[in-house]
Design a protein around this motif. Sequence first.
Motif, short mmCIF file in Angstrom:
data_model
loop_
_atom_site.label_atom_id
_atom_site.label_comp_id
_atom_site.label_asym_id
_atom_site.label_seq_id
_atom_site.Cartn_x
_atom_site.Cartn_y
_atom_site.Cartn_z
N THR A 104 0.83 -1.20 0.00
CA THR A 104 0.00 0.00 0.00
C THR A 104 0.87 1.25 0.00
OG1 THR A 104 -1.51 -1.27 1.42
CG2 THR A 104 -2.05 1.05 1.02
N ALA A 105 1.73 1.38 1.01
CA ALA A 105 2.51 2.62 1.15
C ALA A 105 3.82 2.57 0.36
CB ALA A 105 2.80 2.88 2.62
N ARG A 106 4.32 1.36 0.11
CA ARG A 106 5.61 1.19 -0.58
C ARG A 106 6.69 2.04 0.07
NH1 ARG A 106 3.83 -0.02 -6.81
NH2 ARG A 106 2.10 -1.33 -6.18
N VAL A 107 6.91 1.79 1.35
CA VAL A 107 7.93 2.50 2.11
C VAL A 107 9.30 2.22 1.49
CG1 VAL A 107 9.07 2.64 4.36
CG2 VAL A 107 6.57 2.44 4.23
N ALA A 108 10.06 3.29 1.29
CA ALA A 108 11.38 3.18 0.64
C ALA A 108 12.50 3.35 1.66
CB ALA A 108 11.49 4.23 -0.47
N PRO A 109 13.68 2.83 1.36
CA PRO A 109 14.82 3.00 2.28
C PRO A 109 15.06 4.47 2.60
CG PRO A 109 15.38 1.41 0.57
CD PRO A 109 14.04 2.00 0.19
N GLY A 110 15.33 4.75 3.87
CA GLY A 110 15.62 6.12 4.29
C GLY A 110 14.41 6.93 4.67
N GLU A 111 13.19 6.41 4.45
CA GLU A 111 11.99 7.19 4.77
C GLU A 111 11.67 7.11 6.26
OE1 GLU A 111 9.29 7.81 0.90
OE2 GLU A 111 9.07 5.81 1.76
N SER A 112 10.80 8.04 6.69
CA SER A 112 10.38 8.07 8.08
C SER A 112 8.92 7.61 8.18
CB SER A 112 10.52 9.48 8.66
OG SER A 112 9.82 10.42 7.86
N VAL A 113 8.64 6.90 9.28
CA VAL A 113 7.35 6.23 9.45
C VAL A 113 6.85 6.48 10.87
CG1 VAL A 113 6.35 3.92 9.71
CG2 VAL A 113 7.79 4.42 7.73
N ALA A 114 5.56 6.74 11.01
CA ALA A 114 4.93 6.74 12.34
C ALA A 114 3.85 5.67 12.34
CB ALA A 114 4.32 8.11 12.63
N VAL A 115 3.75 4.92 13.42
CA VAL A 115 2.74 3.88 13.55
C VAL A 115 1.91 4.19 14.78
CG1 VAL A 115 2.33 1.40 13.80
CG2 VAL A 115 4.32 2.21 12.48
N VAL A 116 0.63 4.45 14.57
CA VAL A 116 -0.26 4.81 15.68
C VAL A 116 -1.11 3.61 16.04
CG1 VAL A 116 -2.05 6.41 16.45
CG2 VAL A 116 -0.36 7.17 14.75
N GLY A 117 -0.92 3.09 17.26
CA GLY A 117 -1.66 1.91 17.72
C GLY A 117 -0.81 0.67 17.62
N LEU A 118 -0.39 0.14 18.77
CA LEU A 118 0.61 -0.93 18.77
C LEU A 118 0.03 -2.26 19.22
CD1 LEU A 118 3.57 1.19 20.16
CD2 LEU A 118 2.89 0.83 17.78
N GLY A 119 -1.00 -2.72 18.52
CA GLY A 119 -1.47 -4.09 18.70
C GLY A 119 -0.66 -4.99 17.78
N GLY A 120 -1.20 -6.17 17.49
CA GLY A 120 -0.49 -7.13 16.64
C GLY A 120 -0.16 -6.55 15.28
N VAL A 121 -1.11 -5.85 14.65
CA VAL A 121 -0.88 -5.30 13.32
C VAL A 121 0.18 -4.19 13.38
CG1 VAL A 121 -1.91 -3.97 11.44
CG2 VAL A 121 -3.15 -5.90 12.41
N GLY A 122 0.05 -3.28 14.34
CA GLY A 122 1.00 -2.17 14.46
C GLY A 122 2.43 -2.67 14.66
N LEU A 123 2.57 -3.70 15.49
CA LEU A 123 3.92 -4.22 15.75
C LEU A 123 4.48 -4.95 14.53
CD1 LEU A 123 3.22 -5.39 19.40
CD2 LEU A 123 4.82 -3.58 18.73
N ALA A 124 3.61 -5.69 13.82
CA ALA A 124 4.04 -6.36 12.59
C ALA A 124 4.47 -5.31 11.56
CB ALA A 124 2.92 -7.23 12.03
N LEU A 125 3.75 -4.19 11.55
CA LEU A 125 4.03 -3.11 10.61
C LEU A 125 5.40 -2.47 10.92
CD1 LEU A 125 1.10 -0.85 9.61
CD2 LEU A 125 3.42 -0.03 9.48
N ILE A 126 5.70 -2.33 12.21
CA ILE A 126 6.99 -1.76 12.60
C ILE A 126 8.14 -2.63 12.09
CG2 ILE A 126 8.50 -1.40 14.61
CD1 ILE A 126 6.01 -0.34 16.08
#
Length: 380
Positions: free
Chosen positions: A193-215
Amino acid sequence: MSGTELSPAASPGGTEPAGTPVTVRALVARGSGAELRVEQVRLPAPGPGEVRVTIRAAGVCHSDLSMVNGTLAARFPLVLGHEATGVVAAVGPGSRLAVGTPVVLNWAPACRACWWCRRGEPWLCAATTAPTVPRGETDDGVPLHLTLGLGALAEAVVVPERAVIPIPAGLPPEQAALLGCAVLTGVGAVRNTARVAPGESVAVVGLGGVGLALISAARRAGATTILAIDVAEAKRDLALAAGATDFLLSDDRLSKEVRARTESRGVDHAFECVGRAATIRAAWRLTRRGGAVTVVGMGAKDDMVSLGALDIFHSARTLRSSVYGSSDPDREVPVLAAELAEGALDLRVLVSGTISLEEAPTAFDRLARGEGARWVVTLD
Ligand SMILES: [Zn+2]
Ligand SMILES: [Zn+2]
Protein backbone atom coordinates in the motif's frame (compact mmCIF):
# COMPACT_ATOMS: atom_id res chain seq x y z
CA MET A 1 -28.04 -27.69 8.13
CA SER A 2 -29.04 -30.85 6.33
CA GLY A 3 -30.00 -32.69 9.50
CA THR A 4 -27.30 -35.28 8.83
CA GLU A 5 -26.88 -37.67 11.74
CA LEU A 6 -23.69 -37.03 13.62
CA SER A 7 -21.34 -39.85 14.26
CA PRO A 8 -20.48 -39.86 17.99
CA ALA A 9 -17.05 -41.16 17.04
CA ALA A 10 -16.36 -38.31 14.62
CA SER A 11 -13.33 -36.39 15.76
CA PRO A 12 -12.03 -33.02 14.59
CA GLY A 13 -8.62 -34.64 14.29
CA GLY A 14 -9.93 -37.46 12.10
CA THR A 15 -8.47 -37.87 8.66
CA GLU A 16 -11.27 -39.51 6.66
CA PRO A 17 -10.89 -37.98 3.19
CA ALA A 18 -14.60 -37.89 2.37
CA GLY A 19 -15.52 -36.06 5.55
CA THR A 20 -18.46 -36.35 7.91
CA PRO A 21 -20.24 -33.79 10.09
CA VAL A 22 -18.38 -33.20 13.35
CA THR A 23 -19.05 -31.69 16.75
CA VAL A 24 -16.19 -29.49 17.99
CA ARG A 25 -15.50 -27.00 20.77
CA ALA A 26 -15.59 -23.36 19.69
CA LEU A 27 -15.52 -19.90 21.27
CA VAL A 28 -19.04 -18.54 20.83
CA ALA A 29 -20.62 -15.11 21.43
CA ARG A 30 -24.40 -15.37 21.85
CA GLY A 31 -24.93 -11.63 21.37
CA SER A 32 -23.26 -8.22 21.33
CA GLY A 33 -21.66 -7.70 24.74
CA ALA A 34 -22.59 -11.22 25.90
CA GLU A 35 -20.13 -13.32 27.88
CA LEU A 36 -17.93 -15.47 25.62
CA ARG A 37 -18.20 -19.21 26.20
CA VAL A 38 -16.65 -22.36 24.82
CA GLU A 39 -19.53 -24.40 23.37
CA GLN A 40 -19.98 -27.58 21.38
CA VAL A 41 -20.94 -26.68 17.79
CA ARG A 42 -21.86 -28.86 14.82
CA LEU A 43 -20.04 -28.39 11.54
CA PRO A 44 -21.33 -29.95 8.31
CA ALA A 45 -19.30 -32.39 6.25
CA PRO A 46 -17.20 -30.52 3.68
CA GLY A 47 -19.18 -30.19 0.44
CA PRO A 48 -17.82 -29.86 -3.11
CA GLY A 49 -14.86 -27.47 -3.10
CA GLU A 50 -14.72 -27.38 0.71
CA VAL A 51 -12.31 -28.69 3.31
CA ARG A 52 -12.28 -29.27 7.04
CA VAL A 53 -9.21 -27.94 8.81
CA THR A 54 -8.14 -29.03 12.29
CA ILE A 55 -6.97 -25.83 13.98
CA ARG A 56 -3.56 -25.90 15.68
CA ALA A 57 -3.27 -22.22 16.65
CA ALA A 58 -5.51 -19.16 16.36
CA GLY A 59 -4.78 -15.55 17.30
CA VAL A 60 -7.21 -13.21 19.07
CA CYS A 61 -7.39 -10.15 16.80
CA HIS A 62 -8.91 -6.72 17.43
CA SER A 63 -11.52 -7.37 14.73
CA ASP A 64 -12.84 -10.28 16.86
CA LEU A 65 -13.28 -7.83 19.70
CA SER A 66 -15.05 -5.43 17.31
CA MET A 67 -17.50 -8.25 16.47
CA VAL A 68 -18.53 -8.68 20.10
CA ASN A 69 -18.45 -5.08 21.33
CA GLY A 70 -20.75 -3.75 18.60
CA THR A 71 -18.17 -1.83 16.53
CA LEU A 72 -18.87 -4.14 13.57
CA ALA A 73 -22.33 -5.39 12.67
CA ALA A 74 -22.30 -9.10 13.48
CA ARG A 75 -24.93 -11.85 13.56
CA PHE A 76 -25.23 -14.24 16.49
CA PRO A 77 -24.60 -16.84 17.80
CA LEU A 78 -21.15 -16.26 16.40
CA VAL A 79 -17.95 -18.33 16.42
CA LEU A 80 -15.04 -15.91 16.85
CA GLY A 81 -11.61 -16.05 15.26
CA HIS A 82 -10.20 -15.44 11.77
CA GLU A 83 -6.40 -15.73 12.12
CA ALA A 84 -5.26 -19.34 12.29
CA THR A 85 -3.17 -22.22 11.10
CA GLY A 86 -4.05 -25.89 10.99
CA VAL A 87 -3.99 -29.09 8.99
CA VAL A 88 -6.44 -30.28 6.32
CA ALA A 89 -8.35 -33.12 8.00
CA ALA A 90 -11.03 -33.90 5.41
CA VAL A 91 -11.84 -32.77 1.89
CA GLY A 92 -15.09 -32.51 -0.05
CA PRO A 93 -15.65 -33.99 -3.50
CA GLY A 94 -13.24 -32.71 -6.15
CA SER A 95 -10.85 -30.96 -3.76
CA ARG A 96 -7.31 -30.40 -5.02
CA LEU A 97 -5.92 -30.46 -1.45
CA ALA A 98 -4.47 -33.53 0.26
CA VAL A 99 -5.43 -34.52 3.78
CA GLY A 100 -2.52 -33.65 6.09
CA THR A 101 -1.55 -30.42 4.27
CA PRO A 102 -0.54 -27.64 6.72
CA VAL A 103 -2.41 -24.42 5.92
CA VAL A 104 -3.04 -20.82 6.96
CA LEU A 105 -6.62 -19.54 6.79
CA ASN A 106 -7.54 -16.62 4.51
CA TRP A 107 -10.49 -14.46 5.64
CA ALA A 108 -10.87 -12.78 2.24
CA PRO A 109 -10.68 -15.63 -0.28
CA ALA A 110 -10.80 -14.15 -3.77
CA CYS A 111 -13.33 -15.37 -6.35
CA ARG A 112 -10.82 -14.67 -9.18
CA ALA A 113 -13.76 -13.76 -11.46
CA CYS A 114 -15.14 -10.38 -10.35
CA TRP A 115 -14.06 -7.01 -11.73
CA TRP A 116 -11.59 -6.35 -8.85
CA CYS A 117 -10.05 -9.83 -8.98
CA ARG A 118 -9.59 -9.58 -12.73
CA ARG A 119 -7.76 -6.26 -12.38
CA GLY A 120 -5.40 -7.73 -9.80
CA GLU A 121 -6.99 -6.35 -6.61
CA PRO A 122 -8.22 -9.57 -4.95
CA TRP A 123 -8.29 -7.89 -1.49
CA LEU A 124 -11.29 -5.91 -2.77
CA CYS A 125 -13.06 -9.01 -4.16
CA ALA A 126 -16.79 -8.38 -4.51
CA ALA A 127 -17.55 -11.85 -3.13
CA THR A 128 -16.05 -11.23 0.34
CA THR A 129 -17.99 -8.43 1.96
CA ALA A 130 -20.01 -10.00 4.81
CA PRO A 131 -18.45 -9.76 8.30
CA THR A 132 -20.26 -12.93 9.37
CA VAL A 133 -21.29 -15.96 7.33
CA PRO A 134 -23.93 -18.56 8.36
CA ARG A 135 -22.71 -22.17 8.70
CA GLY A 136 -23.31 -25.08 11.08
CA GLU A 137 -25.37 -24.90 14.24
CA THR A 138 -25.04 -24.77 17.99
CA ASP A 139 -25.46 -27.88 20.13
CA ASP A 140 -29.06 -26.81 20.84
CA GLY A 141 -29.84 -26.50 17.12
CA VAL A 142 -29.60 -22.72 16.55
CA PRO A 143 -28.06 -21.69 13.16
CA LEU A 144 -24.51 -20.51 13.72
CA HIS A 145 -22.53 -17.64 12.15
CA LEU A 146 -18.78 -17.53 11.56
CA THR A 147 -16.49 -14.50 11.92
CA LEU A 148 -15.28 -13.46 8.44
CA GLY A 149 -16.45 -16.82 7.10
CA LEU A 150 -13.96 -18.73 9.28
CA GLY A 151 -14.83 -18.94 12.99
CA ALA A 152 -11.28 -20.08 13.68
CA LEU A 153 -11.28 -20.00 17.49
CA ALA A 154 -12.46 -23.61 17.38
CA GLU A 155 -11.07 -27.12 17.18
CA ALA A 156 -11.94 -27.21 13.48
CA VAL A 157 -13.47 -25.16 10.66
CA VAL A 158 -15.23 -26.17 7.43
CA VAL A 159 -14.42 -23.61 4.73
CA PRO A 160 -14.16 -23.24 0.94
CA GLU A 161 -10.79 -24.58 -0.15
CA ARG A 162 -9.92 -21.17 -1.60
CA ALA A 163 -9.92 -19.94 2.02
CA VAL A 164 -6.88 -22.08 2.85
CA ILE A 165 -3.28 -21.50 1.80
CA PRO A 166 -0.76 -24.37 1.96
CA ILE A 167 2.40 -23.62 3.98
CA PRO A 168 5.52 -25.68 4.70
CA ALA A 169 5.32 -28.21 7.55
CA GLY A 170 7.20 -27.58 10.78
CA LEU A 171 6.57 -23.86 11.33
CA PRO A 172 5.85 -22.84 14.94
CA PRO A 173 2.02 -22.80 14.94
CA GLU A 174 1.65 -19.80 17.26
CA GLN A 175 3.68 -17.73 14.78
CA ALA A 176 2.29 -19.25 11.56
CA ALA A 177 -1.27 -18.40 12.73
CA LEU A 178 -0.44 -14.69 12.63
CA LEU A 179 0.50 -14.82 8.94
CA GLY A 180 -3.19 -14.90 8.03
CA CYS A 181 -4.14 -11.53 9.53
CA ALA A 182 -1.77 -9.37 11.62
CA VAL A 183 1.39 -10.10 9.65
CA LEU A 184 -0.10 -10.07 6.15
CA THR A 185 -1.91 -6.82 7.00
CA GLY A 186 1.11 -5.11 8.58
CA VAL A 187 3.67 -6.26 6.02
CA GLY A 188 1.31 -5.57 3.11
CA ALA A 189 0.53 -2.05 4.34
CA VAL A 190 4.26 -1.28 4.20
CA ARG A 191 5.22 -3.17 1.04
CA ASN A 192 2.10 -2.96 -1.12
CA THR A 193 0.00 0.00 0.00
CA ALA A 194 2.51 2.62 1.15
CA ARG A 195 5.61 1.19 -0.58
CA VAL A 196 7.93 2.50 2.11
CA ALA A 197 11.38 3.18 0.64
CA PRO A 198 14.82 3.00 2.28
CA GLY A 199 15.62 6.12 4.29
CA GLU A 200 11.99 7.19 4.77
CA SER A 201 10.38 8.07 8.08
CA VAL A 202 7.35 6.23 9.45
CA ALA A 203 4.93 6.74 12.34
CA VAL A 204 2.74 3.88 13.55
CA VAL A 205 -0.26 4.81 15.68
CA GLY A 206 -1.66 1.91 17.72
CA LEU A 207 0.61 -0.93 18.77
CA GLY A 208 -1.47 -4.09 18.70
CA GLY A 209 -0.49 -7.13 16.64
CA VAL A 210 -0.88 -5.30 13.32
CA GLY A 211 1.00 -2.17 14.46
CA LEU A 212 3.92 -4.22 15.75
CA ALA A 213 4.04 -6.36 12.59
CA LEU A 214 4.03 -3.11 10.61
CA ILE A 215 6.99 -1.76 12.60
CA SER A 216 9.15 -4.80 11.82
CA ALA A 217 8.11 -4.60 8.16
CA ALA A 218 9.06 -0.90 8.04
CA ARG A 219 12.42 -1.79 9.53
CA ARG A 220 12.98 -4.47 6.91
CA ALA A 221 11.93 -2.01 4.18
CA GLY A 222 14.80 0.26 5.26
CA ALA A 223 12.88 3.04 7.04
CA THR A 224 15.41 4.87 9.20
CA THR A 225 13.03 6.71 11.55
CA ILE A 226 10.25 4.52 12.93
CA LEU A 227 8.13 6.27 15.55
CA ALA A 228 5.89 3.91 17.52
CA ILE A 229 2.92 5.66 19.14
CA ASP A 230 0.41 4.37 21.68
CA VAL A 231 -1.58 5.54 24.69
CA ALA A 232 -0.04 2.77 26.84
CA GLU A 233 3.50 3.18 28.15
CA ALA A 234 3.51 -0.62 28.56
CA LYS A 235 3.93 -0.93 24.77
CA ARG A 236 7.35 0.77 24.81
CA ASP A 237 9.51 -2.36 25.17
CA LEU A 238 7.43 -4.31 22.64
CA ALA A 239 7.72 -1.48 20.10
CA LEU A 240 11.49 -1.18 20.48
CA ALA A 241 11.88 -4.98 20.29
CA ALA A 242 9.83 -4.98 17.06
CA GLY A 243 12.23 -2.46 15.50
CA ALA A 244 10.96 1.03 16.35
CA THR A 245 13.61 3.74 16.69
CA ASP A 246 11.49 5.71 19.21
CA PHE A 247 8.43 5.14 21.34
CA LEU A 248 6.15 8.14 21.86
CA LEU A 249 3.13 8.42 24.11
CA SER A 250 0.02 9.71 22.41
CA ASP A 251 -0.51 12.90 24.42
CA ASP A 252 -0.61 16.67 23.74
CA ARG A 253 3.16 16.78 23.14
CA LEU A 254 2.99 14.19 20.36
CA SER A 255 3.11 16.52 17.33
CA LYS A 256 6.07 18.39 18.82
CA GLU A 257 7.94 15.15 19.58
CA VAL A 258 7.39 13.84 16.03
CA ARG A 259 8.53 17.12 14.45
CA ALA A 260 11.64 17.11 16.65
CA ARG A 261 12.59 13.77 15.05
CA THR A 262 11.77 14.70 11.44
CA GLU A 263 13.55 18.03 10.92
CA SER A 264 10.25 19.80 11.73
CA ARG A 265 8.49 18.31 8.67
CA GLY A 266 6.49 15.36 9.98
CA VAL A 267 6.85 11.78 8.77
CA ASP A 268 6.76 10.53 5.18
CA HIS A 269 4.26 7.81 6.14
CA ALA A 270 1.81 7.57 9.03
CA PHE A 271 -0.03 4.29 9.61
CA GLU A 272 -3.21 4.32 11.67
CA CYS A 273 -3.77 0.89 13.25
CA VAL A 274 -6.65 1.69 15.62
CA GLY A 275 -9.67 2.47 13.45
CA ARG A 276 -10.93 5.66 15.13
CA ALA A 277 -11.56 9.15 13.82
CA ALA A 278 -9.38 10.70 16.55
CA THR A 279 -6.35 8.56 15.70
CA ILE A 280 -6.84 9.06 11.94
CA ARG A 281 -6.74 12.81 12.57
CA ALA A 282 -3.66 12.38 14.78
CA ALA A 283 -1.93 10.38 12.01
CA TRP A 284 -2.88 13.10 9.51
CA ARG A 285 -1.30 15.82 11.65
CA LEU A 286 1.96 13.85 12.09
CA THR A 287 2.50 13.51 8.32
CA ARG A 288 4.64 15.92 6.32
CA ARG A 289 3.32 17.99 3.40
CA GLY A 290 3.03 15.61 0.47
CA GLY A 291 3.24 12.56 2.74
CA ALA A 292 0.77 9.70 3.04
CA VAL A 293 -1.59 8.48 5.75
CA THR A 294 -2.54 4.82 5.50
CA VAL A 295 -5.53 3.69 7.57
CA VAL A 296 -5.11 0.06 8.56
CA GLY A 297 -7.51 -0.07 11.52
CA MET A 298 -11.15 -1.04 10.89
CA GLY A 299 -13.45 1.50 12.52
CA ALA A 300 -17.16 2.04 13.11
CA LYS A 301 -19.32 3.39 10.29
CA ASP A 302 -20.70 6.29 12.38
CA ASP A 303 -17.27 7.54 13.57
CA MET A 304 -16.83 10.53 11.26
CA VAL A 305 -13.40 11.98 10.41
CA SER A 306 -13.32 15.75 9.98
CA LEU A 307 -10.54 17.48 8.00
CA GLY A 308 -10.30 21.10 6.90
CA ALA A 309 -10.84 21.73 3.19
CA LEU A 310 -7.91 24.13 3.07
CA ASP A 311 -5.77 21.68 5.03
CA ILE A 312 -6.51 18.90 2.52
CA PHE A 313 -5.43 21.15 -0.34
CA HIS A 314 -2.47 22.85 1.32
CA SER A 315 -0.97 19.76 2.99
CA ALA A 316 -1.06 17.78 -0.29
CA ARG A 317 -1.26 14.64 1.83
CA THR A 318 -2.70 11.38 0.60
CA LEU A 319 -5.27 9.60 2.81
CA ARG A 320 -5.99 5.99 1.88
CA SER A 321 -6.76 2.67 3.47
CA SER A 322 -5.03 -0.68 3.33
CA VAL A 323 -7.49 -3.58 3.20
CA TYR A 324 -5.79 -6.89 4.13
CA GLY A 325 -2.45 -5.25 3.31
CA SER A 326 -3.51 -4.68 -0.35
CA SER A 327 -2.24 -8.23 -0.71
CA ASP A 328 -2.97 -11.40 -2.59
CA PRO A 329 -2.82 -13.89 0.31
CA ASP A 330 -2.47 -16.88 -2.05
CA ARG A 331 0.77 -15.41 -3.36
CA GLU A 332 2.11 -13.56 -0.33
CA VAL A 333 1.41 -15.92 2.60
CA PRO A 334 3.71 -18.61 1.10
CA VAL A 335 6.45 -15.97 0.74
CA LEU A 336 6.03 -14.92 4.39
CA ALA A 337 5.91 -18.58 5.47
CA ALA A 338 9.21 -19.21 3.64
CA GLU A 339 10.73 -16.14 5.35
CA LEU A 340 9.52 -17.50 8.70
CA ALA A 341 11.04 -20.93 7.94
CA GLU A 342 14.40 -19.32 6.98
CA GLY A 343 14.43 -17.09 10.06
CA ALA A 344 14.27 -13.88 7.97
CA LEU A 345 10.91 -13.19 9.62
CA ASP A 346 10.83 -13.50 13.41
CA LEU A 347 7.38 -13.20 14.93
CA ARG A 348 8.26 -14.12 18.52
CA VAL A 349 7.89 -10.53 19.67
CA LEU A 350 4.28 -10.55 18.42
CA VAL A 351 3.28 -13.56 20.52
CA SER A 352 2.55 -12.35 24.03
CA GLY A 353 1.58 -15.84 25.16
CA THR A 354 -0.15 -19.06 24.20
CA ILE A 355 -3.38 -20.00 25.94
CA SER A 356 -6.06 -22.69 25.83
CA LEU A 357 -9.44 -22.21 24.15
CA GLU A 358 -11.02 -21.98 27.62
CA GLU A 359 -8.67 -19.09 28.45
CA ALA A 360 -9.55 -17.19 25.24
CA PRO A 361 -12.17 -14.91 26.94
CA THR A 362 -9.38 -13.51 29.15
CA ALA A 363 -7.43 -12.64 25.98
CA PHE A 364 -10.40 -10.52 24.85
CA ASP A 365 -10.30 -8.68 28.19
CA ARG A 366 -6.55 -8.08 27.80
CA LEU A 367 -7.07 -6.86 24.23
CA ALA A 368 -9.76 -4.44 25.39
CA ARG A 369 -7.32 -3.10 28.02
CA GLY A 370 -4.54 -2.81 25.40
CA GLU A 371 -2.29 -5.39 27.09
CA GLY A 372 0.36 -7.22 25.09
CA ALA A 373 0.56 -7.89 21.36
CA ARG A 374 -1.12 -11.14 20.26
CA TRP A 375 -2.54 -13.84 22.54
CA VAL A 376 -2.63 -17.09 20.62
CA VAL A 377 -4.89 -20.05 21.39
CA THR A 378 -3.10 -23.34 20.77
CA LEU A 379 -4.91 -26.65 20.34
CA ASP A 380 -3.47 -30.17 20.16
ZN1 LIG B 1 -7.58 -9.81 12.24
ZN1 LIG C 1 -13.43 -11.45 -6.81
